[in-house]
Design a protein around this motif. Structure first.
Motif, PDB file in Angstrom:
ATOM      1  N   CYS A   1      31.648  46.171  83.594  1.00 39.07           N
ATOM      2  CA  CYS A   1      31.441  45.200  82.516  1.00 39.07           C
ATOM      3  C   CYS A   1      32.722  44.936  81.733  1.00 39.07           C
ATOM      4  O   CYS A   1      32.689  44.658  80.543  1.00 39.07           O
ATOM      5  CB  CYS A   1      30.322  45.674  81.591  1.00 39.07           C
ATOM      6  SG  CYS A   1      29.618  44.365  80.560  1.00 39.07           S
ATOM      7  N   HIS A   2      33.876  45.056  82.416  1.00 42.70           N
ATOM      8  CA  HIS A   2      35.176  44.694  81.841  1.00 42.70           C
ATOM      9  C   HIS A   2      35.462  45.411  80.529  1.00 42.70           C
ATOM     10  O   HIS A   2      35.942  44.811  79.560  1.00 42.70           O
ATOM     11  CB  HIS A   2      35.256  43.180  81.646  1.00 42.70           C
ATOM     12  CG  HIS A   2      36.648  42.650  81.787  1.00 42.70           C
ATOM     13  ND1 HIS A   2      37.563  42.668  80.766  1.00 42.70           N
ATOM     14  CD2 HIS A   2      37.275  42.077  82.838  1.00 42.70           C
ATOM     15  CE1 HIS A   2      38.701  42.122  81.175  1.00 42.70           C
ATOM     16  NE2 HIS A   2      38.555  41.758  82.443  1.00 42.70           N
ATOM     17  N   GLN A   3      35.201  46.700  80.504  1.00 43.17           N
ATOM     18  CA  GLN A   3      35.441  47.494  79.298  1.00 43.17           C
ATOM     19  C   GLN A   3      36.873  48.031  79.257  1.00 43.17           C
ATOM     20  O   GLN A   3      37.530  48.176  80.297  1.00 43.17           O
ATOM     21  CB  GLN A   3      34.467  48.666  79.238  1.00 43.17           C
ATOM     22  CG  GLN A   3      32.998  48.260  79.209  1.00 43.17           C
ATOM     23  CD  GLN A   3      32.625  47.455  77.983  1.00 43.17           C
ATOM     24  OE1 GLN A   3      33.088  47.709  76.886  1.00 43.17           O
ATOM     25  NE2 GLN A   3      31.772  46.448  78.168  1.00 43.17           N
ATOM     26  N   ASN A   4      37.312  48.344  78.062  1.00 44.60           N
ATOM     27  CA  ASN A   4      38.601  49.001  77.865  1.00 44.60           C
ATOM     28  C   ASN A   4      38.427  50.472  78.230  1.00 44.60           C
ATOM     29  O   ASN A   4      37.711  51.208  77.546  1.00 44.60           O
ATOM     30  CB  ASN A   4      39.027  48.859  76.399  1.00 44.60           C
ATOM     31  CG  ASN A   4      40.382  49.472  76.115  1.00 44.60           C
ATOM     32  OD1 ASN A   4      40.872  50.315  76.866  1.00 44.60           O
ATOM     33  ND2 ASN A   4      40.988  49.069  75.016  1.00 44.60           N
ATOM     34  N   LEU A   5      39.075  50.909  79.288  1.00 44.10           N
ATOM     35  CA  LEU A   5      38.850  52.272  79.778  1.00 44.10           C
ATOM     36  C   LEU A   5      39.594  53.332  78.981  1.00 44.10           C
ATOM     37  O   LEU A   5      39.502  54.520  79.292  1.00 44.10           O
ATOM     38  CB  LEU A   5      39.209  52.351  81.265  1.00 44.10           C
ATOM     39  CG  LEU A   5      38.389  51.431  82.178  1.00 44.10           C
ATOM     40  CD1 LEU A   5      38.666  51.740  83.633  1.00 44.10           C
ATOM     41  CD2 LEU A   5      36.898  51.524  81.873  1.00 44.10           C
TER      42      LEU A   5
END
Length: 377
Positions: free
Chosen positions: A205-209
């Protein structure tokens, strides 16, 4: 920052012997709202807020170094209601691409096509990194060579416009789809695979890892989510693999090119190559096709070569891509295809998560051309 983006053909591709690229480990990439996205996606884009250090969720991850509107992951494009499938099944594997990826092949109907000048095989053991924004070790491109890459798809119309332009130029690219988007549009991702392109992954979900909390839009609703970065990676890989229905590449790009050291190490253990970029189009900030073209061409003129980062999720890019490919050909650039030595291995527990996630969804995975054909007009 960046906003919300394998190939079955990989397995069928005839291995072309080329300059092998031996590797180390790392990676990156972002997303933004599509002006031409369906109404529900436009609504999500409208509800943006500006925060220089905020994260853009699925369908738009943030690069903390630049101030960009926050965009939440896009909701599934609206579709006609369809009866639920009796049981969730992974889509059938697409037929292998009609031809292997071969350098120097003629392009019927387009004598001025970009084509493919070179194919390189990538050994992803240890998780090598590519793209000079973050990796300096494996500078394998020659002067004038480029690698085309697209993030954040698949997305209706935009991804297909990119595919049509690439086909017209008989050339190939690497696609880094968002897992959630792949579950919305498995048919489009199958088209990407059937066309012989390389398909990696770009999280669930295109999160900041670098974080463990963010926002994700699912079923038209923006939700605050808590996540494990490793889960974000693995769910994305399994979702893309499910959508393609066949082998996908051990290639990964971090949302926002924001790559925490522990996740870089994890991908190294998984033998997954990490992609940054040499030429970042910043197309998610540009709202006119001509600006996308100018961005890519001016940066290439300065750099001379490189891995080009664009987004098949973005409407301006979809509208610019044919003219941009013409520009690249006219300027003498040559396309290199990076083909993985092996396909990625998914993890069974994450495959099961995705199967449950899509359970009950309609499962007519045939291309429209096989369902509807004109017989008289």
């Amino acid at each position: 920052m960046r906003l919300i983006t394998t190939a079955c053909a990989i397995a069928a591709c005839a291995g072309v012997t080329i300059a092998g690229v031996v590797l180390v480990q790392r990676s990156s990439a972002p997303v933004a709202a599509d002006a031409a996205a369906p109404p529900v996606a436009q609504a999500a884009a409208a509800a943006t807020a500006t925060d220089e250090n905020a994260t853009v969720e699925a369908g738009g991850a943030a690069r903390t170094a630049a101030a960009v509107p926050i965009v939440v992951a896009q909701a599934s494009p609206p579709k006609p209601a369809a009866p639920a499938a009796p049981a969730a099944q992974a889509p059938a594997a697409p037929a292998p691409a009609g031809a292997a990826i071969v350098a120097g092949a003629a392009c019927p109907g387009n004598p001025n096509a970009l084509g493919i000048s070179r194919v390189v095989e990538v050994d992803t053991t240890g998780g090598p990194g590519f793209g000079s924004e973050q990796f300096k070790t494996h500078d394998f491109l020659r002067e004038g060579e480029i690698v085309l890459t697209f993030d954040d798809g698949p997305w209706p119309k935009n991804t297909q416009a990119v595919l049509a332009a690439l086909a017209a130029h008989c050339t190939k690219a690497i696609f880094f789809p968002i897992g959630l988007h792949a579950t919305y549009e498995p048919g489009i991702l199958k088209q990407v695979a059937a066309a012989g392109h390389i398909i990696g992954s770009h999280t669930w979900c295109h999160q900041n890892l670098s974080k463990t909390k963010g926002r994700c839009m699912t079923n038209g609703k923006v939700e605050q989510v808590t996540y494990d970065p490793k889960d974000e990676i693995e769910k994305g890989i399994s979702a893309v693999h499910w959508a393609v229905g066949g082998p996908t590449a051990p290639f990964f790009r971090f949302p926002g090119l924001n790559q925490p050291a522990d996740m870089v190490s994890y991908l190294g253990q998984r033998n997954i190559a990490i992609f940054s970029a040499d030429i970042d189009s910043f197309d998610f900030k540009l709202h006119k096709p001509d600006l996308v073209r100018q961005s890519v061409m001016s940066k290439l003129k300065k750099n001379g070569k490189g891995i080009v980062l664009m987004h098949d999720f973005q409407r301006p890019t979809a509208e610019a891509i044919m003219a941009l490919l013409n520009d690249l050909k006219a300027a003498g650039y040559k396309v290199v295809v990076m083909k993985p030595k092996n396909s990625v291995t998914t993890i069974a527990s994450y495959d099961e998560m995705i199967t449950k996630q899509v359970k009950g969804a309609a499962s007519d995975d045939r291309p429209t051309s096989s369902v509807i054909r004109t017989i008289s007009e």
